[in-house]
Design an enzyme around this catalytic site. Structure first.
Site, PDB file in Angstrom:
ATOM      1  N   CYS A 107      -5.562  -7.085  11.562  1.00 24.70           N
ATOM      2  CA  CYS A 107      -5.935  -6.959  10.209  1.00 24.70           C
ATOM      3  C   CYS A 107      -6.738  -8.029   9.809  1.00 24.70           C
ATOM      4  O   CYS A 107      -7.703  -8.061   8.672  1.00 24.70           O
ATOM      5  CB  CYS A 107      -4.828  -6.550   9.502  1.00 24.70           C
ATOM      6  N   HIS A 130      -7.927  -7.939   2.386  1.00 25.10           N
ATOM      7  CA  HIS A 130      -7.606  -6.848   3.095  1.00 25.10           C
ATOM      8  C   HIS A 130      -7.145  -5.628   2.432  1.00 25.10           C
ATOM      9  O   HIS A 130      -6.097  -5.928   1.733  1.00 25.10           O
ATOM     10  CB  HIS A 130      -6.723  -7.570   4.366  1.00 25.10           C
ATOM     11  N   ASN A 165      -5.060   1.686   5.235  1.00 24.08           N
ATOM     12  CA  ASN A 165      -5.423   0.658   5.695  1.00 24.08           C
ATOM     13  C   ASN A 165      -6.124   0.703   7.026  1.00 24.08           C
ATOM     14  O   ASN A 165      -5.871   1.238   8.083  1.00 24.08           O
ATOM     15  CB  ASN A 165      -4.108  -0.126   6.131  1.00 24.08           C
TER      16      ASN A 165
END
Length: 323
Positions: free
Chosen positions: A114, A250, A280
């Site tokens: 990520c 993020h 996500n």
């Protein structure tokens, strides 16, 4: 004069299939209310059968090129941040290079889960300020739907697919914080925490594996480390939280985003949030949010933007840039 890596264009791509929370109610013991309350996610996009990470990355790159008014031949390098490349090798970046018709330069992947896009931005910045490249396409792209355990309600509802691209160009600045472009970066990792977020398979173990996560531990590390890295990058640039126009974090979990903004002393009115629509998307989440932020009219030329992310490894970092 100081050489800066300045944003020339952005673009993003999302698969056509939109998956609302309600689709999971027949698969696992969950509900739309439960998912929204704990994550802020309302829907996400899943890649179509046969659609790959490089397919999406190439489309995002084309859109960034269109916005910048550039041709593939104007680009010196492509960096793709991904943990879900099409093949073990070659890199997804070389596949993008071929798909967009770029026959010169070089291309490679970065894998920091990520945090991948932040790491890729830092690498692109280094290539530009060292004179090795004039223009670099930096892409975050993922098909996390291919590595989810559909029986694990704590993880399968969290992730989505997509891609975002940003073009950086070498431009001269005055060497001050008023310059456009990347002003500072901060990268970190700590392999001791690998077991709280990982995929239990890989090439040398001869299995694909599924994503595994200890949610509470990830949350604890995320809030602490994201605020720390953002402050560290701001300190390196000689700036503070009051100077920030937009945080583009993020997009993992709305509670993490809110908690991090609070620890930084920045109001949510200065945070770009897309997690409700995308879930996500790992390395794709920041470039997706940057592109959407520009599309919405939130991020404008001259704005000071802070991006920060954390992912498996653990790996985390941030970038301060003036749009």
């Amino acid at each position: 004069m100081t050489l800066r890596a300045v944003v020339r264009g952005v673009g993003h791509y999302l698969p056509e299939r939109v998956v609302p929370n309600s689709e999971f109610e027949d698969m696992v013991d969950t509900s739309d209310e439960w998912i929204v309350a704990r994550t802020g996610i309302e829907r996400r996009h899943f890649a179509a059968e046969g659609q790959t990470t490089s397919d999406m990355a190439a489309e995002a790159a084309r859109r960034a090129l269109d916005m910048a008014g550039l041709e593939p031949s104007d680009i010196d390098a492509i960096i793709v941040a991904t943990s879900t490349a099409d093949l073990t090798f070659p890199s997804a970046a070389t596949m993008v290079q071929d798909r967009i018709g770029m026959t010169g330069g070089f291309a490679f992947d970065v894998q920091a889960v990520c945090a991948g896009f932040v790491f890729a931005l830092a690498n692109a910045n280094a290539l530009i300020v060292s004179g090795q490249a004039k223009r670099v396409i930096v892409i975050g792209a993922e098909t996390f739907s291919r590595i989810l355990d559909w029986e694990d309600r704590t993880t399968c509802v969290l992730f989505g697919d997509g891609a975002g691209a940003l073009i950086l160009e070498a431009q001269e600045g005055g060497g001050t914080t008023a310059d456009r472009g990347i002003l500072s970066t901060d990268l970190n990792s700590d392999g001791r925490h690998r077991d709280i977020l990982y995929v239990d398979g890989g090439v040398s173990t001869q299995s694909t594996g599924h994503l595994r996560m200890q949610g509470k531990e990830v949350f604890r590390h995320a809030v602490e480390k994201l605020a720390e890295t953002a402050h560290a990058a701001l300190d390196k640039a000689g700036l503070g939280a009051d100077d920030v126009d937009w945080i583009v974090p993020h997009q993992a979990n709305l509670r993490i985003i809110k908690s991090t903004a609070s620890k930084m002393g920045v109001g949510m009115d200065r945070v770009v949030v897309t997690v409700q629509d995308h879930g996500n998307t790992s390395a794709a989440s920041i470039p997706l949010a940057l592109s959407v932020g520009v599309e919405r009219g939130q991020i404008k030329e001259g704005d000071l933007v802070v991006t920060e992310a954390i992912g498996g490894g653990l790996a985390w970092g941030s970038v301060v840039l003036r749009w």
